[in-house]
Design a protein around this motif. Structure first.
Motif, mmCIF file in Angstrom:
data_model
loop_
_atom_site.group_PDB
_atom_site.id
_atom_site.type_symbol
_atom_site.label_atom_id
_atom_site.label_comp_id
_atom_site.label_asym_id
_atom_site.label_seq_id
_atom_site.Cartn_x
_atom_site.Cartn_y
_atom_site.Cartn_z
ATOM 1 N N THR A 41 -3.143 41.621 -54.616
ATOM 2 C CA THR A 41 -2.212 40.648 -54.068
ATOM 3 C C THR A 41 -1.055 41.389 -53.405
ATOM 4 O OG1 THR A 41 -0.864 40.543 -56.059
ATOM 5 C CG2 THR A 41 -2.747 39.027 -55.937
ATOM 6 N N PRO A 42 -0.328 40.748 -52.494
ATOM 7 C CA PRO A 42 0.826 41.417 -51.872
ATOM 8 C C PRO A 42 1.847 41.907 -52.887
ATOM 9 C CG PRO A 42 0.263 39.431 -50.667
ATOM 10 C CD PRO A 42 -0.585 39.453 -51.924
ATOM 11 N N ALA A 43 2.065 41.160 -53.964
ATOM 12 C CA ALA A 43 3.046 41.574 -54.974
ATOM 13 C C ALA A 43 2.620 42.876 -55.633
ATOM 14 C CB ALA A 43 3.226 40.482 -56.031
ATOM 15 N N GLU A 44 1.305 43.041 -55.894
ATOM 16 C CA GLU A 44 0.828 44.282 -56.488
ATOM 17 C C GLU A 44 1.062 45.439 -55.529
ATOM 18 O OE1 GLU A 44 -3.206 43.097 -57.188
ATOM 19 O OE2 GLU A 44 -2.878 43.016 -59.335
ATOM 20 N N ASN A 45 0.784 45.223 -54.273
ATOM 21 C CA ASN A 45 0.955 46.271 -53.280
ATOM 22 C C ASN A 45 2.424 46.677 -53.168
ATOM 23 O OD1 ASN A 45 0.300 48.098 -51.293
ATOM 24 N ND2 ASN A 45 0.342 46.582 -49.651
ATOM 25 N N ASP A 46 3.324 45.701 -53.168
ATOM 26 C CA ASP A 46 4.751 46.015 -53.095
ATOM 27 C C ASP A 46 5.199 46.834 -54.287
ATOM 28 O OD1 ASP A 46 4.964 44.650 -50.733
ATOM 29 O OD2 ASP A 46 5.818 42.830 -51.622
ATOM 30 N N GLY A 47 4.707 46.496 -55.485
ATOM 31 C CA GLY A 47 5.095 47.236 -56.679
ATOM 32 C C GLY A 47 4.688 48.685 -56.589
ATOM 33 N N GLU A 48 3.507 48.964 -56.071
ATOM 34 C CA GLU A 48 3.035 50.336 -55.957
ATOM 35 C C GLU A 48 3.821 51.085 -54.882
ATOM 36 O OE1 GLU A 48 0.988 53.606 -57.028
ATOM 37 O OE2 GLU A 48 0.923 51.656 -57.985
ATOM 38 N N ARG A 49 4.092 50.419 -53.791
ATOM 39 C CA ARG A 49 4.815 51.064 -52.697
ATOM 40 C C ARG A 49 6.223 51.452 -53.148
ATOM 41 N NH1 ARG A 49 3.530 47.533 -48.793
ATOM 42 N NH2 ARG A 49 5.470 46.411 -49.033
ATOM 43 N N ASN A 50 6.849 50.586 -53.926
ATOM 44 C CA ASN A 50 8.214 50.870 -54.378
ATOM 45 C C ASN A 50 8.253 52.088 -55.290
ATOM 46 O OD1 ASN A 50 9.275 48.748 -52.981
ATOM 47 N ND2 ASN A 50 9.202 47.331 -54.710
ATOM 48 N N GLU A 51 7.190 52.275 -56.081
ATOM 49 C CA GLU A 51 7.163 53.395 -57.000
ATOM 50 C C GLU A 51 7.077 54.715 -56.228
ATOM 51 O OE1 GLU A 51 3.884 55.487 -59.691
ATOM 52 O OE2 GLU A 51 4.126 53.353 -60.054
ATOM 53 N N GLU A 52 6.345 54.714 -55.106
ATOM 54 C CA GLU A 52 6.150 55.939 -54.364
ATOM 55 C C GLU A 52 7.355 56.289 -53.500
ATOM 56 O OE1 GLU A 52 2.573 55.318 -52.198
ATOM 57 O OE2 GLU A 52 1.326 55.380 -53.991
ATOM 58 N N GLU A 53 8.203 55.317 -53.155
ATOM 59 C CA GLU A 53 9.345 55.572 -52.275
ATOM 60 C C GLU A 53 10.420 56.380 -52.957
ATOM 61 O OE1 GLU A 53 10.503 51.673 -51.043
ATOM 62 O OE2 GLU A 53 8.921 51.574 -49.553
ATOM 63 N N VAL A 66 -11.571 47.868 -53.945
ATOM 64 C CA VAL A 66 -10.734 47.386 -55.050
ATOM 65 C C VAL A 66 -9.325 47.097 -54.558
ATOM 66 C CG1 VAL A 66 -9.668 48.028 -57.243
ATOM 67 C CG2 VAL A 66 -12.098 48.484 -56.864
ATOM 68 N N PHE A 67 -8.764 47.999 -53.758
ATOM 69 C CA PHE A 67 -7.402 47.795 -53.276
ATOM 70 C C PHE A 67 -7.301 46.657 -52.272
ATOM 71 C CE2 PHE A 67 -6.398 51.696 -55.412
ATOM 72 C CZ PHE A 67 -5.078 51.523 -55.780
ATOM 73 N N SER A 68 -8.389 46.334 -51.603
ATOM 74 C CA SER A 68 -8.352 45.202 -50.671
ATOM 75 C C SER A 68 -8.307 43.873 -51.413
ATOM 76 C CB SER A 68 -9.548 45.233 -49.719
ATOM 77 O OG SER A 68 -10.747 44.947 -50.420
ATOM 78 N N GLU A 69 -8.637 43.888 -52.710
ATOM 79 C CA GLU A 69 -8.585 42.685 -53.542
ATOM 80 C C GLU A 69 -7.186 42.385 -54.046
ATOM 81 O OE1 GLU A 69 -11.154 43.585 -56.787
ATOM 82 O OE2 GLU A 69 -12.961 43.526 -55.569
#
Length: 135
Positions: free
Chosen positions: A123-135, A118-121
């Motif tokens: 988009t880069p924008a979705e991944n960036d949004g999640e990464r920013n929340e965890e930082e 599921v996570f491999s599907e």
């Protein structure tokens, strides 16, 4: 802006629309006090019944993610706690689904592979949004 599967397979259309608004808020595309399209406008753009859009908007408001102003429309609420509460409910639902899958005999490795798929599907924008929340 809204990505819906009108041919089925991903849940009811109003649920998909609701999930899209949550997703766009989580990604930072929709910000506090941003106005959502009117029910009629969005229904026309998506080619769906206005009652479907109204139902999604009503549930978003009941969940506390949006607010409405009479004669003006629906807006994104400014409190990040609302989005966090929705995320926590999603995590609770996910955890329950994992418990049910485990009860049927599925192994952890199989479930992990499914999550990774599921996570491999995304988009880069979705991944960036999640990464920013965890930082």
């Amino acid at each position: 802006m809204f990505e819906l599967n009108l041919r089925g397979g991903k849940g009811a259309i109003y649920q998909q629309l609701k999930a899209e608004v949550v997703r766009l808020c989580g990604m930072g595309v929709l910000l506090p006090d941003d106005q959502l399209p009117s029910v009629r406008t969005l229904a026309r753009e998506l080619g769906i019944n206005p009652n479907t859009v109204a139902k999604a908007y009503s549930q978003l408001e009941a969940d506390g993610l949006t607010y409405s102003v009479a004669g003006k429309g629906s807006f994104i609420r400014g409190e990040p706690e609302q989005l966090q509460a929705i995320r926590m409910r999603a995590l609770d639902d996910f955890s329950e689904s994992v418990r049910q899958a485990r009860a049927t005999g599925l192994k952890a490795e199989t479930l992990i592979q499914a999550v990774e798929a599921v996570f491999s599907e995304e988009t880069p924008a979705e991944n960036d949004g999640e990464r920013n929340e965890e930082e």
